[in-house]
Each structure stands twice: as structure tokens, then as C-alpha cells.
Design a protein around this motif. Structure first.
Motif, PDB file in Angstrom:
ATOM      1  N   ASP A  59     -38.656  -0.016  -4.515  1.00 35.57           N
ATOM      2  CA  ASP A  59     -39.775   0.821  -4.958  1.00 35.57           C
ATOM      3  C   ASP A  59     -40.326   0.402  -6.325  1.00 35.57           C
ATOM      4  O   ASP A  59     -41.094   1.145  -6.932  1.00 35.57           O
ATOM      5  CB  ASP A  59     -39.350   2.285  -5.004  1.00 35.57           C
ATOM      6  CG  ASP A  59     -38.180   2.528  -5.950  1.00 35.57           C
ATOM      7  OD1 ASP A  59     -37.553   1.538  -6.378  1.00 35.57           O
ATOM      8  OD2 ASP A  59     -37.892   3.702  -6.243  1.00 35.57           O
TER       9      ASP A  59
ATOM     10  N   ALA B 264     -30.897   8.118  -6.710  1.00 41.05           N
ATOM     11  CA  ALA B 264     -31.440   7.760  -8.016  1.00 41.05           C
ATOM     12  C   ALA B 264     -30.490   6.773  -8.696  1.00 41.05           C
ATOM     13  O   ALA B 264     -29.460   6.384  -8.147  1.00 41.05           O
ATOM     14  CB  ALA B 264     -31.636   9.015  -8.867  1.00 41.05           C
TER      15      ALA B 264
ATOM     16  N   ASP C 116     -31.650  12.644   4.459  1.00 41.76           N
ATOM     17  CA  ASP C 116     -32.048  13.719   3.556  1.00 41.76           C
ATOM     18  C   ASP C 116     -31.753  13.412   2.094  1.00 41.76           C
ATOM     19  O   ASP C 116     -32.070  14.205   1.212  1.00 41.76           O
ATOM     20  CB  ASP C 116     -31.329  15.022   3.943  1.00 41.76           C
ATOM     21  CG  ASP C 116     -31.673  15.451   5.358  1.00 41.76           C
ATOM     22  OD1 ASP C 116     -32.797  15.148   5.792  1.00 41.76           O
ATOM     23  OD2 ASP C 116     -30.813  16.071   6.007  1.00 41.76           O
ATOM     24  N   TYR C 117     -31.144  12.262   1.840  1.00 37.64           N
ATOM     25  CA  TYR C 117     -30.709  11.962   0.489  1.00 37.64           C
ATOM     26  C   TYR C 117     -31.773  11.176  -0.268  1.00 37.64           C
ATOM     27  O   TYR C 117     -32.558  10.438   0.300  1.00 37.64           O
ATOM     28  CB  TYR C 117     -29.411  11.149   0.499  1.00 37.64           C
ATOM     29  CG  TYR C 117     -28.299  11.784   1.280  1.00 37.64           C
ATOM     30  CD1 TYR C 117     -27.984  13.128   1.106  1.00 37.64           C
ATOM     31  CD2 TYR C 117     -27.551  11.055   2.208  1.00 37.64           C
ATOM     32  CE1 TYR C 117     -26.970  13.722   1.818  1.00 37.64           C
ATOM     33  CE2 TYR C 117     -26.534  11.642   2.925  1.00 37.64           C
ATOM     34  CZ  TYR C 117     -26.246  12.973   2.726  1.00 37.64           C
ATOM     35  OH  TYR C 117     -25.249  13.564   3.433  1.00 37.64           O
ATOM     36  N   SER C 118     -31.762  11.336  -1.571  1.00 40.68           N
ATOM     37  CA  SER C 118     -32.639  10.571  -2.458  1.00 40.68           C
ATOM     38  C   SER C 118     -31.749   9.955  -3.536  1.00 40.68           C
ATOM     39  O   SER C 118     -31.248  10.649  -4.421  1.00 40.68           O
ATOM     40  CB  SER C 118     -33.697  11.482  -3.086  1.00 40.68           C
ATOM     41  OG  SER C 118     -34.501  10.760  -3.991  1.00 40.68           O
TER      42      SER C 118
ATOM     43  N   TRP D  72     -32.275   6.652   4.707  1.00 38.89           N
ATOM     44  CA  TRP D  72     -33.496   7.187   5.327  1.00 38.89           C
ATOM     45  C   TRP D  72     -33.302   8.625   5.775  1.00 38.89           C
ATOM     46  O   TRP D  72     -34.109   9.151   6.520  1.00 38.89           O
ATOM     47  CB  TRP D  72     -33.893   6.318   6.519  1.00 38.89           C
ATOM     48  CG  TRP D  72     -33.861   4.860   6.184  1.00 38.89           C
ATOM     49  CD1 TRP D  72     -32.994   3.911   6.665  1.00 38.89           C
ATOM     50  CD2 TRP D  72     -34.708   4.172   5.264  1.00 38.89           C
ATOM     51  NE1 TRP D  72     -33.242   2.697   6.108  1.00 38.89           N
ATOM     52  CE2 TRP D  72     -34.292   2.817   5.253  1.00 38.89           C
ATOM     53  CE3 TRP D  72     -35.770   4.563   4.459  1.00 38.89           C
ATOM     54  CZ2 TRP D  72     -34.913   1.867   4.451  1.00 38.89           C
ATOM     55  CZ3 TRP D  72     -36.383   3.615   3.666  1.00 38.89           C
ATOM     56  CH2 TRP D  72     -35.957   2.292   3.670  1.00 38.89           C
TER      57      TRP D  72
END
Length: 556
Positions: free
Chosen positions: A340, A297, A293-295, A291
């Protein structure tokens, strides 16, 4: 030569023609070279000087100042031809040699600590190390932190050696710097260094430029069996930054076809993740900043699953029955990777290269790898087939993960082609299809998964809910409405559970709660309210030129 005596003490006059080889002019020339060397010195040399076991900068300043004054006075004495004590022990040449020797030793001391024998952390240098690291971390220049991180590699073993093994679980601790304000021991210095290097900017520098420092720290932890030192925050930040940086050791040590020697031996990942007891004691190595700053993938999750699997193998082989909070958190994080998938629901212009689809593929491959580990381990004697209270075996944990992934994938109810591809081709078919494991471990997992499905459907009979509706949706799509001679025994059992529930409860659910009832049907299955039946339409294909419809008659 003029000579004067006061009793037995005689004085002789210095002559301007006396030998001179180290005077004030030579001192200034040497000092200029030293200042030039100190000014253009690299960060690594400045750090080494700052961490020397003696206060080298202060001693150098006082020594150079005294030598400069003495050489200046010596030249003045000679120019004025003043008197000096007469004797053979200290003649003008030996006096100059003494000053030159002290000046030369001062220069050699800098060269010794800067080039020949860089300082390492120890009792005599602990305070200097903490102050130097504190300075560079506070300054926060990434290029300088990279150099400092590499310099710490030599001291990693001693830092771990002197650190206090607190025992029990790791925790995030916030304390004042006792080494800055107080009179600490070498152990407290070592602990404060571990806290300093846990700063996020420093951890980023370690990952980007000096993974060898992390390697030395974890190897030292294994050597000294110190798993409860204050390394938890450092470990968490290192792993999170390594996951985000695709040039980090987690990707270099992937061990795939494109990897070289480092990828084959995996030195750092082996040191960090191959010992489950160490991972469990640290208790933060699988914590992700999901939750922040990272995303994350698909490639990030693939690397994460790889290190989790490494720890999982050691856990299964050496401590099968013990619980593991670290692995429990890791499985929870992996489950979150599929959260998601709902974004693809109803998307007509979909692509199987979507990141959500790729992450599902990563999760499925991880589950298959875990099943393979359990198959190699073999089913232990006296394994409870039914879950007892809150105690979970590895089979219960994996069945729960599969159940939750099924629930996430069930959010994709259409278009029909996408839902079928994700539900069966990517998930169910891969895990329990014709090419999946048929070993004893897989059979136990399937049994426990069926129990979870059955319990959820039983709950739907009492309290209709969206989660149960998604499970119905998934399996009505996967196993169909009618028996098939190609279906496995497990699929027939699940079909009987779903069909029985639909026949007896769907009509009532549709009348009382149509929103939940709508979630039970995937695109391609509709409810005929007039005739009270479910209709599933199979799209035409190369072997079926016309759509095919099958019906399931329901009861009011």
C-alpha cells in the motif's frame, strides 16, 4: 418392646423413642446445601464435574433419590412403629449411619473432582471431555470459553499424547464428530478435541485468557515429537488473534527494553517458533488472514517479523540447504506489507509517521536482521552464486524480497522530498549504505540483487512494462545520472546499467509508449523532448542555496 417370630426369623417393633441422627429432615437440610453449592458453582467446577471419569451427575441423582426415599420410609416406619427384622448386623442406628455415609460420600465425590483432584483427559474420561467441550464451544460464551481453555491446560499433554501423528504435511480437515455419533477410540477423542479447540472463538479465549494452555500443547508436541497432529487450524487462529491483540504473548514476550522476565525467556514464542521442523510440519503457523476481518498495522507486522526471524534462525543453523514452504509464505506475507505504499504517491501533505512508512521501516529492519543471521552462520562452501533453475538459497530468497520491496517503494514518485527519503534514506541507504553490513553474506545478496535488476532491465529492452519502469525510476533517483566519487562499487554498477538503458532506449520508449516512459521518472527528473535529454534537479539546501541541475544526453 413387642417382638414376633416366624420360625427362626424374628421381627421387632420400631419405637418412636429410638435414636435418630439421620432422618428425612436431616436429608433435606443436607440436600438444600448441596443444591445451593451446585447452583452457585463456578464454570470451572461445572466443567470438572462434567469431565469426571464417572457419570457423576447421573450417579448423584440416582443416589440422592434412593437415599431420600429410604430416609422418608425409615421415618414413616418409625412413626407407625412397624416391625423390622431383628438382628445385630443391621440395627436402626447402623441403618441410619449407612444412609448418612452414602450421602456424605456422594458429597465428597463432587468435592474431590471439583476441588481436590480435577479430572484430566484419559481413557476413562475422554468421552466426557469431548461432550463437555462441545457443549461450551457450541454455547460460545466468551467468559465460559476462557475458563474451559484454562481448565484444558492440565490435559494438554495427554491430548497430544493420544492424538494420531498423521505424518507428512498438515491440512484442513472436515469430518463429523465420531465421538458424538459412533464408538471411537481414545485417539479419535483426542483428535476431535483438537478440532473443537480450533474454533475461532475458543482460540480467542486462549489468547486473551489462557496462553498457558497453548504453551502446554506445544511443549507436549515437542516432547512426543508429534508435529503432524491436527493442530494446523488451531495454530493459525492462535497466531492471528495474538497478532491482533496487543496484550497477547507475542507482545509481552517481545524482549525489548520494557520487558521483564517473561520477555527475556519468551516461553511461548520459543515453544511455538524456535523449532523449524515443527513449524514446517504444521505448515500453517505463518498463514495470515490478510483479506479477512483483520487490519495489520506496523506493530502487528513487527511482531510477525519477530516470530518469523526466530524460526529463520533455527532453519539457517540446523537445515541450511533444505527448502521451507512456511518461510516462503512468511516472506511473501512480509512483501505484501509494503503493497500500500502507492497510496503516498503525490501526497503533498505527507507525514513520515504514516502507517505505510512505518511498515516499510519494519520490513527494512527485518531484512537487516536476516542478513545478520546469515553473516553469523557464515557462507557455506560450494554456494552457487548464480540461481540454478527453481532452486533458491537463502540469499536468493532475500534478494528477491529486497527486489520486490524496491518495486513497491518505487510507486512513490513524488513529492521529491518524500520519494528521496523513502527510496534512499529508509530503504537503499539502510540496506546498502555506509552503516549497513559489508560482510560476505551482504556481498552475495547484493550480487544476486544486481542480477535481478539486470534481468529486469534486459526485459525492458524487449518488452517495456510498468514493473521494469518502476525499477528504473527507483535507481535513477537513488544513484543519479552522473558518477559520484562517494558512490560505492555496487551503486556505480547499477548506475551504468540504468544510464546505458536510458541512453539507448528511453527516447524510443517515450515515442512508442509515453505512459510507461513517464513511470521511469521520479519527481525531480524530467525529459527534455526537444534536446532529447534527462534533467535531474537537486533542490536547494543549507549547503546548496540554489537548485542544481545535471543532464544526461540520450540517443534517438
Amino acid at each position: 418392646m413387642v417382638e414376633r417370630c416366624l420360625g427362626s426369623l424374628c421381627f421387632t417393633q420400631l419405637m418412636t423413642s429410638d435414636a435418630k441422627f439421620f432422618g428425612f429432615s436431616e436429608f433435606l437440610a443436607g440436600l438444600a446445601l448441596m443444591i445451593l453449592a451446585w447452583t452457585i458453582a463456578d464454570v470451572s467446577y461445572k466443567f470438572r464435574i462434567a469431565t469426571a471419569p464417572v457419570p457423576l451427575r447421573r450417579l448423584t441423582f440416582y443416589t440422592v433419590t434412593i437415599i431420600g426415599l429410604l430416609t422418608l420410609l425409615t421415618d414413616l416406619w418409625r412413626a407407625e412403629q412397624w416391625f423390622v427384622p431383628k438382628g445385630d448386623l443391621l440395627t436402626p442406628p447402623t441403618w441410619q449411619a449407612f444412609l448418612g455415609f452414602v450421602f456424605f460420600i456422594t458429597f465428597l465425590s463432587w468435592a474431590w473432582y471439583a476441588f481436590i483432584r480435577p479430572p484430566i483427559f484419559g481413557r476413562s474420561s475422554a468421552k466426557h471431555f469431548v461432550h463437555a467441550i462441545y457443549h461450551f464451544v457450541l454455547k460460545g460464551t466468551q467468559a465460559e470459553l476462557a475458563v474451559v481453555a484454562d481448565e484444558l491446560r492440565r490435559s494438554a499433554k495427554n491430548i497430544v499424547k493420544y492424538s494420531v501423528n498423521h505424518g507428512g504435511e498438515g491440512s484442513h480437515r472436515v469430518e463429523s464428530f465420531r465421538t458424538i455419533f459412533g464408538s471411537p477410540t481414545v485417539s479419535s477423542y483426542a483428535e476431535d478435541i483438537l478440532m473443537l479447540i480450533s474454533e475461532r472463538r475458543f482460540c480467542k479465549a486462549v489468547v486473551d485468557s489462557s496462553p498457558g494452555t497453548a504453551l502446554e500443547i506445544f511443549l507436549a508436541m515437542k516432547e512426543f515429537k508429534k508435529y503432524s497432529i491436527r493442530i494446523d487450524v488451531f495454530s493459525k487462529n492462535i497466531i492471528n488473534y495474538a497478532l491482533m491483540n496487543k496484550e497477547s504473548f507475542l507482545y509481552q514476550e517481545a524482549g525489548d527494553y520494557n520487558s521483564g522476565l517473561i520477555g527475556h525467556f519468551k516461553p511461548l514464542t520459543q515453544a511455538m517458533f524456535s523449532d523449524h521442523s515443527m513449524v514446517e510440519e504444521i505448515n500453517s503457523m505463518f498463514e495470515l488472514d490478510l483479506w479477512g476481518d483483520y487490519s495489520f498495522a506496523a506493530p502487528h507486522w513487527e511482531a510477525y517479523c519477530r516470530i518469523v526471524l526466530m524460526t529463520y534462525k533455527d532453519k539457517v543453523d540446523n537445515d541450511f540447504w533444505g527448502s521451507s514452504r512456511s518461510l516462503w509464505h512468511a516472506f511473501e506475507n512480509i512483501r505484501q506489507a509494503a503493497h500500500d505504499l502507492y497510496k503516498l504517491n503525490g501526497v503533498a501533505d505527507y507525514s513520515l509517521n504514516e502507517d505505510s512508512v512505518k511498515k516499510l521501516r519494519v520490513i527494512v529492519n527485518f531484512i537487516k536482521d536476516v542478513v545478520s543471521v546469515l553473516e553469523k552462520r557464515g557462507v557455506p562452501d560450494y554456494l552457487p552464486w548464480k540461481k540454478k533453475g527453481t532452486f533458491e538459497t537463502h540469499y536468493d530468497q532475500l534478494a528477491s524480497l529486497i527486489f520486490e520491496i524496491i518495486h513497491s517503494a518505487a510507486a512513490v514518485q513524488g513529492p521529491q522530498g518524500l520519494s528521496w527519503w523513502m527510496h534512499y534514506n529508509m530503504l537503499w541507504g539502510e540496506l546498502f549504505g555506509s552503516f549497513s553490513s559489508k560482510g560476505p553474506a551482504a556481498q552475495i545478496i547484493m550480487f544476486k540483487l544486481r542480477r535481478l535488476i539486470y534481468n529486469e532491465i534486459e526485459q525492458m529492452k524487449k518488452v517495456p512494462n510498468y514493473k521494469g519502469a518502476k525499477i528504473v525510476c527507483f535507481f535513477l533517483n537513488v544513484v543519479g545520472l552522473l558518477p559520484s566519487k562517494f558512490a560505492s562499487r555496487n551503486e556505480n554498477i547499477i548506475r551504468n546499467i540504468m544510464v546505458c538503458w536510458a541512453k539507448n532506449y528511453y527516447v524510443t520508449l517515450h515515442r512508442k509508449n509515453p505512459q510507461v516512459a513517464a513511470q521511469c521518472l521520479v519527481d525531480g527528473i524530467i525529459y527534455d523532448d526537444l534536446r532529447m535529454r534527462l534533467i535531474k534537479t537537486y533542490s536547494p539546501n543549507a549547503l546548496r542555496p540554489k537548485p542544481k541541475m545535471v543532464y544526461l544526453q540520450l540517443m534517438a
